[in-house]
Design an enzyme around this catalytic site. Structure first.
Site, PDB file in Angstrom:
ATOM      1  N   CYS A  66      -2.801  37.945  91.051  1.00  0.00           N
ATOM      2  CA  CYS A  66      -1.507  37.346  91.064  1.00  0.00           C
ATOM      3  C   CYS A  66      -1.085  37.548  89.407  1.00  0.00           C
ATOM      4  O   CYS A  66      -1.530  38.982  89.237  1.00  0.00           O
ATOM      5  CB  CYS A  66       0.005  35.503  91.607  1.00  0.00           C
ATOM      6  SG  CYS A  66      -1.835  34.761  90.095  1.00  0.00           S
TER       7      CYS A  66
ATOM      8  N   ARG B 170       7.072  43.678  90.282  1.00  0.00           N
ATOM      9  CA  ARG B 170       6.769  43.291  89.637  1.00  0.00           C
ATOM     10  C   ARG B 170       5.566  43.900  90.341  1.00  0.00           C
ATOM     11  O   ARG B 170       4.972  44.702  89.603  1.00  0.00           O
ATOM     12  CB  ARG B 170       6.518  42.184  89.078  1.00  0.00           C
ATOM     13  CG  ARG B 170       7.335  41.430  88.346  1.00  0.00           C
ATOM     14  CD  ARG B 170       6.703  39.731  87.855  1.00  0.00           C
ATOM     15  NE  ARG B 170       5.387  39.493  87.564  1.00  0.00           N
ATOM     16  CZ  ARG B 170       4.956  39.303  86.963  1.00  0.00           C
ATOM     17  NH1 ARG B 170       4.883  37.804  87.500  1.00  0.00           N
ATOM     18  NH2 ARG B 170       3.734  38.850  85.531  1.00  0.00           N
TER      19      ARG B 170
END
Length: 293
Positions: free
Chosen positions: A247, A188
């Protein structure tokens, strides 16, 4: 009683006098959260089927976030407002000086780390995450109970120390000393996959430290000295107060924050909107692949 401020193990929690501790079950399934502010998701159903005796329940969506603020570019899990979070603590019957212990399932204590950080944001230091979470309690053969727990409410009025703990969009771009540490998994971060947000990749210049690297195979945190060596190696010349965690939505980043604090590396901050907030503005730059060096 010596108050715990980062992690607590099962035996230490079991030894606490019930009246001296507020236990909070934070189990939450990001893939089955419920569709609204107070809809029951899998985590809350699991709580009602069995939890640590005396534990109240915290919903990531309804108690530890304010989903009504997503349209403000604050990411998928915007922080709750002071008044709303004060009302949550009031409902749980919190009183100043009480040891708080939060836990969740074996997926890394993610929502529990979010609650740990929110409480520190509100100036509450006597809070610890149960190392290994609910599975560690069960595997140790400790007692569980079912149903809901209701504690007598108490008046609470909290204030967030945003300047010490939070970085917003503007200050993120205008702070030349800061180093971003992204807690998402490598694919990611590199933009190879993106299952949730509309754009893949990372903030240019951000380093990658997947939160899973903080854990041992049994789901407990690595020893503090090991974590310290690993974070110092990842950060190079940067000091802990220079670190800004991020994040996908400001939840798993709290895991890295907790790990650093447990390792004695204090003073880092949270970019609360994180990647989902960053890409809410199409004009912000996006990087893909690994950062050089």
């Amino acid at each position: 009683m010596t108050l715990k401020t980062t992690l607590i193990d099962v035996e230490a929690l079991a030894a606490l006098v019930p009246d001296d501790v507020l236990i909070v079950d934070c189990r939450f399934d990001l893939m089955a959260p419920g569709s609204g502010q107070r809809d029951v998701g899998k985590g809350e159903r699991d709580y009602r089927e069995g939890h640590i005796p005396g534990a109240v329940y915290a919903s990531l969506d309804a108690d530890l976030s304010d989903l009504s603020r997503k349209a403000e570019g604050l990411g998928r899990h915007p922080l709750p407002l002071e008044q709303a979070f004060s009302e949550v603590l009031s409902r749980w019957g919190w009183r100043e000086g009480t040891q708080i212990v939060c836990y969740d399932a074996a997926s890394g204590s993610l929502a529990a780390a979010r609650l740990w950080w929110l409480l520190r944001l509100a100036g509450i230091r006597s809070v610890a995450v149960l190392d290994g979470g609910y599975p560690a309690w069960v595997n140790a053969g400790k007692t569980v109970e079912a149903g809901d727990v209701h504690r007598a409410a108490r008046p609470v009025s909290l204030h967030f120390d945003a300047g010490q703990y939070i970085v917003d969009h503007a200050s993120l771009r205008n702070d030349p000393k800061r180093v971003l540490l992204d807690a998402r998994a490598v694919p990611r971060y590199r933009g190879e996959v993106e299952p949730i947000d509309p754009v893949g990749g990372h903030v240019p210049g951000a380093l990658n430290r997947p939160f899973s690297e903080n854990l041992r195979e049994d789901g407990r945190f690595k020893p503090a000295d090991v974590l310290r060596r690993e974070f110092e190696a990842a950060l190079g010349s940067h000091a802990a107060p220079d670190v800004v965690h991020m994040c996908g939505s400001g939840v798993t980043a709290c895991h890295n924050l907790l790990a650093m604090e447990h390792a004695g590396l204090s003073g880092s901050r949270l970019y609360a909107p994180s990647w989902s907030g960053w890409v809410s503005d199409a004009g912000r730059p996006v990087a893909k692949g690994a950062e050089p060096g």
